[in-house]
Write an enzyme that holds these catalytic residues in place. Structure first.
Site, short mmCIF file in Angstrom:
data_model
loop_
_atom_site.label_atom_id
_atom_site.label_comp_id
_atom_site.label_asym_id
_atom_site.label_seq_id
_atom_site.Cartn_x
_atom_site.Cartn_y
_atom_site.Cartn_z
N LYS A 197 96.87 28.07 44.45
CA LYS A 197 96.97 26.68 44.00
C LYS A 197 96.61 25.78 45.16
O LYS A 197 97.14 25.93 46.26
CB LYS A 197 98.40 26.38 43.57
CG LYS A 197 98.67 26.74 42.15
CD LYS A 197 99.90 26.01 41.63
CE LYS A 197 99.90 26.01 40.12
NZ LYS A 197 100.93 25.20 39.52
N LEU B 26 90.17 29.31 38.12
CA LEU B 26 90.94 29.73 36.94
C LEU B 26 91.33 28.54 36.08
O LEU B 26 91.49 28.64 34.87
CB LEU B 26 92.22 30.48 37.37
CG LEU B 26 92.04 31.79 38.11
CD1 LEU B 26 93.35 32.27 38.69
CD2 LEU B 26 91.46 32.86 37.19
N ASP C 209 108.50 21.41 31.33
CA ASP C 209 107.23 21.55 30.61
C ASP C 209 107.07 22.98 30.11
O ASP C 209 106.00 23.59 30.24
CB ASP C 209 106.06 21.13 31.51
CG ASP C 209 104.79 20.83 30.73
OD1 ASP C 209 104.83 20.79 29.48
OD2 ASP C 209 103.74 20.65 31.36
N GLY D 268 95.20 19.04 40.81
CA GLY D 268 95.21 20.32 41.49
C GLY D 268 94.25 21.29 40.85
O GLY D 268 93.67 21.01 39.81
N LYS D 269 94.04 22.42 41.52
CA LYS D 269 93.22 23.47 40.92
C LYS D 269 93.79 24.83 41.28
O LYS D 269 94.51 24.97 42.27
CB LYS D 269 91.76 23.33 41.35
CG LYS D 269 91.52 23.41 42.84
CD LYS D 269 90.02 23.25 43.15
CE LYS D 269 89.79 23.25 44.65
NZ LYS D 269 88.39 22.99 45.00
N ARG E 169 91.74 23.83 36.36
CA ARG E 169 91.83 22.65 37.22
C ARG E 169 92.28 21.46 36.38
O ARG E 169 92.15 21.45 35.16
CB ARG E 169 90.50 22.35 37.90
CG ARG E 169 89.41 22.07 36.91
CD ARG E 169 88.15 21.56 37.54
NE ARG E 169 87.08 21.77 36.57
CZ ARG E 169 85.90 22.29 36.86
NH1 ARG E 169 85.62 22.65 38.07
NH2 ARG E 169 84.99 22.44 35.92
N ALA F 151 94.19 17.16 36.76
CA ALA F 151 94.17 15.83 37.34
C ALA F 151 94.48 15.86 38.84
O ALA F 151 93.92 15.12 39.61
CB ALA F 151 95.16 14.94 36.62
P1 AMP Z 1 98.24 25.62 35.85
O1 AMP Z 1 97.73 24.85 36.99
O2 AMP Z 1 99.34 26.52 36.30
O3 AMP Z 1 98.58 24.81 34.64
O4 AMP Z 1 97.06 26.58 35.44
C1 AMP Z 1 95.97 26.24 34.60
C2 AMP Z 1 95.40 27.51 34.00
O5 AMP Z 1 94.92 28.36 35.03
C3 AMP Z 1 96.46 28.34 33.26
O6 AMP Z 1 96.63 27.95 31.93
C4 AMP Z 1 95.95 29.74 33.41
O7 AMP Z 1 95.07 30.08 32.36
C5 AMP Z 1 95.24 29.71 34.76
N1 AMP Z 1 96.18 30.20 35.78
C6 AMP Z 1 97.07 29.47 36.48
N2 AMP Z 1 97.80 30.23 37.30
C7 AMP Z 1 97.36 31.49 37.11
C8 AMP Z 1 97.73 32.76 37.67
N3 AMP Z 1 98.72 32.87 38.57
N4 AMP Z 1 97.07 33.84 37.22
C9 AMP Z 1 96.09 33.73 36.31
N5 AMP Z 1 95.72 32.58 35.74
C10 AMP Z 1 96.32 31.48 36.14
#
Ligand code: AMP
Length: 360
Positions: free
Chosen positions: A63, A35, A224, A41-42, A37, A39
């Site tokens: 995560k 979904l 943030d 984490g993904k 990724r 620096a």
């Molecule tokens: P983040 O690591 O939370 O900044 O996530 C990076 C991107 O992944 C976000 O902008 C979302 O588009 C997608 N993402 C993260 N968490 C979720 C989630 N719980 N459900 C759906 N998409 C997610």
């Protein structure tokens, strides 16, 4: 209990993790597409069998660390997990569902999956489908050609489009799929073709204020808060995400002032920029910028303005953004209140909930 003055992340680092309540067997998790990724984490989509006592399979977001992550990155994700268990459940935050922490496999934090991704991209995708109300949506043609709102002071705004790398720069994350990919694959319910209305925008604003009211009551400072960190779920429910990992950007010296891209400068209160002071009141400032993003349908704040020292000093001297295209005078006044130079004079999230509730 711990003293209020100690930041939540430092408190949680020392807290235990209750495995009996949260541990989920890795074998019951089937990892799917990525979904996002960044620096350190993904996030991947996954199916979880029997999570939260559910007799069926549930789509979740997981995560995890990237290959080659350091011990301090591991610790940061573990701290995020502890923060999530400590904070508790609320409709307007991305809730924890479980975790895989046992040795012999990667650390995985399982959270609610939000089908429609982040609010910034979603709003951009709706620029030709915005209406003042549902009735107008039924009878009118979509509005075309939007101008980026400009600034109170300064030069004529530039009509620059926002690239995804720019909008994710501060969180260090980028998305793997564009919204158009998702549209083709998953628009079985026609959600992406549905118009959005003024009521939706006020509802998103209201829900974020509710989520922040909850997080601040739990002594959590987000640091943030921005539309890229708000996720859209089914039934128009929005959820705040990244309230655990985000603060590590600030603890990790790599992310501080190493070129302005790592700092979410456009969302930061002057006292955060100049004195590194973060509080619920600096979150309120960021909330004002988030309102601007919502009511510009995913515009990039301070359009055409170079993010440099001159920007920072102009901000300190009172430069503020002009009203975005879709805001009303009441909404714009809320933004200006959030951008009060004196943190103490900015509204509390509880007041913002009340004001937006009235407007709704
Ligand atoms: P983040 O690591 O939370 O900044 O996530 C990076 C991107 O992944 C976000 O902008 C979302 O588009 C997608 N993402 C993260 N968490 C979720 C989630 N719980 N459900 C759906 N998409 C997610």
């Amino acid at each position: 209990s711990m003293p209020d003055e100690v930041p939540l992340d430092e408190q949680c680092e020392r807290l235990p993790y209750d495995a009996s309540k949260w541990e989920f067997a890795r074998e019951r998790l089937k990892l799917g597409k990525s979904l996002g990724r960044g620096a350190f984490g993904k996030v991947v989509q996954a199916s979880a069998f029997g999570i939260k006592k559910s007799p069926t399979c549930r789509t979740v977001a997981v995560k995890m660390l990237k290959e080659g992550a350091t011990a301090s990155e591991y610790k940061a994700l573990m701290t995020e997990l502890k923060i999530l268990t400590h904070i508790g459940h609320h409709l307007n935050v991305v809730n924890l569902l479980g975790a895989c922490t046992k040795q012999g496999g990667p650390l995985m934090v399982i959270v609610e999956y939000c089908k429609y991704g982040n609010l910034s991209n979603y709003l951009k995708s709706k620029r030709d489908l915005f209406f003042l109300n549902k009735d107008a949506a039924l009878h009118m043609e979509p509005k075309k050609e939007k101008m980026e709102p400009g600034l109170e002071q300064g030069k004529k705004p530039r009509l620059d489009s926002v690239t995804s790398s720019e909008s994710f720069a501060s969180s260090g994350f980028q998305e793997d799929k564009s919204l158009s990919d998702v549209e083709e694959e998953e628009d079985s319910d026609g959600f992406y073709k549905e118009p959005i209305t003024m009521e939706d925008l006020i509802s998103y604003s209201f829900q974020v204020a509710r989520g922040m009211e909850f997080l601040s009551s739990r002594k959590c400072i987000h640091r943030d808060l921005a539309a890229r960190n708000i996720l859209l779920s089914e039934n128009n429910v929005v959820k705040i995400c990244d309230f655990g990992l985000a603060r590590d950007i600030y603890k990790n010296p790599d992310y501080v002032r190493k070129g302005d891209t790592r700092l979410p400068l456009k969302w930061m209160a002057p006292e955060s920029i100049f004195d590194k002071i973060y509080s619920t009141k600096s979150d309120v400032w960021s909330y004002g910028v988030l309102l601007w993003e919502i009511f510009s349908l995913g515009g990039s704040p301070y359009p055409g303005v170079q993010m440099d020292e001159d920007f920072c000093s102009r901000l300190r001297e009172g430069m503020r953004m002009r009203a975005p295209e879709y805001s009303t005078p009441e909404i714009y006044q809320i933004m200006l209140d959030c951008w009060h130079r004196d943190p103490k004079e900015r509204p509390r999230f509880a007041e913002l909930v009340e004001k937006l509730g009235d407007l709704l």
